[in-house]
Design a protein around this motif. Structure first.
Motif, PDB file in Angstrom:
ATOM      1  N   GLN A  72      -3.194  -2.289  -5.403  1.00 35.95           N
ATOM      2  CA  GLN A  72      -3.378  -1.288  -4.356  1.00 35.95           C
ATOM      3  C   GLN A  72      -3.509   0.111  -4.949  1.00 35.95           C
ATOM      4  N   MET A  73      -2.744   0.402  -5.990  1.00 38.51           N
ATOM      5  CA  MET A  73      -2.922   1.683  -6.668  1.00 38.51           C
ATOM      6  C   MET A  73      -4.339   1.801  -7.215  1.00 38.51           C
ATOM      7  N   LYS A 108      -9.203  -8.102  -4.547  1.00 38.68           N
ATOM      8  CA  LYS A 108      -9.144  -6.994  -3.586  1.00 38.68           C
ATOM      9  C   LYS A 108     -10.301  -6.003  -3.740  1.00 38.68           C
ATOM     10  N   GLN A 153       0.822  -1.204   0.000  1.00 43.85           N
ATOM     11  CA  GLN A 153       0.000   0.000   0.000  1.00 43.85           C
ATOM     12  C   GLN A 153       0.860   1.260   0.000  1.00 43.85           C
ATOM     13  N   ARG A 154       1.930   1.234   0.793  1.00 42.79           N
ATOM     14  CA  ARG A 154       2.803   2.412   0.861  1.00 42.79           C
ATOM     15  C   ARG A 154       3.596   2.574  -0.433  1.00 42.79           C
ATOM     16  N   ALA A 212       2.432   6.690  -7.023  1.00 45.14           N
ATOM     17  CA  ALA A 212       1.565   7.800  -7.436  1.00 45.14           C
ATOM     18  C   ALA A 212       2.302   9.130  -7.275  1.00 45.14           C
ATOM     19  N   LEU A 268      -7.007   0.434  -6.063  1.00 46.00           N
ATOM     20  CA  LEU A 268      -7.921   0.666  -4.950  1.00 46.00           C
ATOM     21  C   LEU A 268      -7.810   2.094  -4.431  1.00 46.00           C
ATOM     22  N   GLN A 269      -6.607   2.634  -4.405  1.00 44.95           N
ATOM     23  CA  GLN A 269      -6.397   4.000  -3.911  1.00 44.95           C
ATOM     24  C   GLN A 269      -6.863   5.045  -4.928  1.00 44.95           C
ATOM     25  N   LYS A 270      -6.891   4.672  -6.192  1.00 46.52           N
ATOM     26  CA  LYS A 270      -7.365   5.529  -7.280  1.00 46.52           C
ATOM     27  C   LYS A 270      -6.696   6.907  -7.276  1.00 46.52           C
ATOM     28  N   PRO A 271      -5.368   6.948  -7.384  1.00 40.55           N
ATOM     29  CA  PRO A 271      -4.719   8.257  -7.472  1.00 40.55           C
ATOM     30  C   PRO A 271      -5.159   8.979  -8.745  1.00 40.55           C
ATOM     31  N   ALA A 307       2.517   1.711  -3.328  1.00 40.63           N
ATOM     32  CA  ALA A 307       1.536   2.238  -4.286  1.00 40.63           C
ATOM     33  C   ALA A 307       1.416   3.757  -4.164  1.00 40.63           C
ATOM     34  N   ARG A 308       1.379   4.241  -2.927  1.00 43.29           N
ATOM     35  CA  ARG A 308       1.306   5.699  -2.739  1.00 43.29           C
ATOM     36  C   ARG A 308       2.572   6.377  -3.250  1.00 43.29           C
TER      37      ARG A 308
END
Length: 442
Positions: free
Chosen positions: A235-236, A376, A203-204, A210, A238-241, A206-207
């Motif tokens: 994860q990217m 996911k 997750q980190r 972005a 899911l986070q939808k940057p 992925a951030r």
């Protein structure tokens, strides 16, 4: 799902080890694990700018290469396995062939020159230096794609697809198929920094990716990857940057609950189609025979001191990661070419050795709490390429259930875990076709 406690008392799912496939100043002559040198050391002012993007090139000291050869020659070999196959692990004859070639014929400088053909950079994100290759296409309106490797892979995996993506007219495509290509090294891998604090999970990462794409000023882009690359990309998604249009994966998380339950000791699945049964048998074999490396790295990565101390220990650990790996290695070191060459394999292993990332790359397994192959809840457009010698070949039926916005699926008749490395043209053609409709929406 069984739960175990970490030393800090937090709960960690044991069955998260559905994870992984295969599933990280000059140096004195006495230094045993040298780090690469940048082409031009950045000024103090630029280093202090946390958003700076600094040029980078690879230059491993001669002393490090001499030390590698010395350590290979000093290997204390075990006795031969007691079986006529690889059921006890990587065979002695395989490793001795690899060692002989590595010490006496292999030339790292060719790999280094190949890496330095491409523009490379380093930028600091969330306290860690992130290394990445960045190649812009000469064609207008190229679609940016960030491509993430896995374990036991590296940026070496993707080198064969760079020109195919950025220069499509030289590889059977049209200018409208062009991509700008960004290939970062995961934290703790290759030339990226090794995190000095906890929390660098998919997750980190992925951030961070972005942030990297924003820092490169891309307003819209797609993502591709397998293994950890798939975990990061899902994860990217899911986070939808802002700007992420779609992901493409060659090792997707698609397992139905019934399959996950069966792998955990539940009832055997019934009513499977031929493709589903093939995938189930691959997974059943993997979890019964090959998941040990992931279990150890997921539970006790710091115990693996041998990965940073012995090049042969590192090589054996890396090539014994999936059901087809040993067969491929045996064929390659027996003189055949199966999409990979001896130099391909040793370029990747040498990169881990020379950057001292055998152990640090394993910490991502410990950090992740994700069930690697499980869906996911991704709703962004997803494209899937399925290869027969992957840890499991995701069936189209499972893929459609896992990804309600599946825009592309193709099952190939050859290829394995390292799709970009083993079958670069096939993967590139999939990416062109999958992402073609999205270009019009940019």
């Amino acid at each position: 799902m069984s739960i175990t406690k970490t030393a800090t008392g937090s709960e960690r799912p044991r069955h998260r080890l559905l994870i992984v496939a295969a599933m990280n100043s000059a140096v004195a002559a006495a230094c045993l694990l040298p780090m690469p040198l940048s082409a031009a050391p950045p000024s103090a002012e630029r280093v202090s700018d946390d958003t700076a993007i600094r040029p980078f090139s690879v230059s491993i000291p001669d002393a490090a290469l001499a030390d590698l050869r010395r350590r290979i020659a000093a290997t204390r070999w075990p006795t031969r396995e007691l079986v006529a196959d690889d059921t006890q692990g990587v065979r002695l004859a395989t490793m001795q062939k690899l060692a002989d070639y590595w010490a006496n014929q292999y030339d790292w400088r060719k790999a280094e020159a190949n890496l330095n053909r491409y523009p490379q950079f380093v930028t600091r994100i969330d306290g860690v230096d992130i290394h990445f290759i960045h190649v812009r296409s000469k064609h207008a309106n190229a679609l940016p794609v960030i491509i993430t490797h896995g374990w036991p892979g590296s940026i070496i995996e993707q080198l064969k697809i760079i020109d195919r993506l950025t220069n499509p007219t030289a590889h059977g495509g049209t200018p409208a198929d062009a991509f700008d290509v960004i290939i970062p090294s995961l934290p703790g891998y290759g030339f990226s920094g090794k995190p000095t604090e906890l929390g660098w999970d998919p997750q980190r990462v992925a951030r961070a990716w972005a942030t990297l794409m924003d820092r490169l000023e891309y307003k819209s882009y797609v993502a591709q990857g397998g293994d950890w690359g798939d975990a990061v990309n899902e994860q990217m998604a899911l986070q939808k940057p802002k700007g992420l249009l779609s992901i493409h994966t060659n090792m997707p998380g698609t397992l139905p609950d019934t399959i996950s339950a069966a792998l955990a000791g539940g009832p055997q699945p019934t009513g499977l189609t031929a493709d589903e049964d093939y995938a189930w048998k691959q997974l059943d074999f993997f979890y019964k025979n090959r998941v040990g490396y992931a279990t150890e790295m997921g539970a006790r990565p710091q115990t693996l001191y041998g990965l940073d101390d012995s090049p042969i220990a590192l090589a054996a650990w890396m090539i014994d990661h999936d059901p087809e790996s040993q067969k491929l290695i045996d064929r390659v070191f027996g003189g055949a070419s199966e999409g990979l060459t001896r130099d391909d394999i040793l370029d990747n292993i040498s990169l881990y050795w020379l950057t001292g990332t055998g152990l640090s790359s394993g910490r991502l397994f410990w950090e992740s709490k994700l069930a690697f192959f499980a869906p996911k809840g991704v709703t962004l457009p997803v494209a899937v390429s399925a290869f027969p010698d992957e840890i499991y070949t995701a069936p189209e039926s499972w893929s459609r259930k896992a990804f309600p916005n599946l825009i592309f699926y193709k099952r190939h008749d050859k290829g394995g875990h390292f799709a970009a490395w083993e079958q670069p043209q096939a993967l590139v053609e999939d990416m062109r076709e999958a992402f073609r409709p999205l270009r019009e929406s940019r």
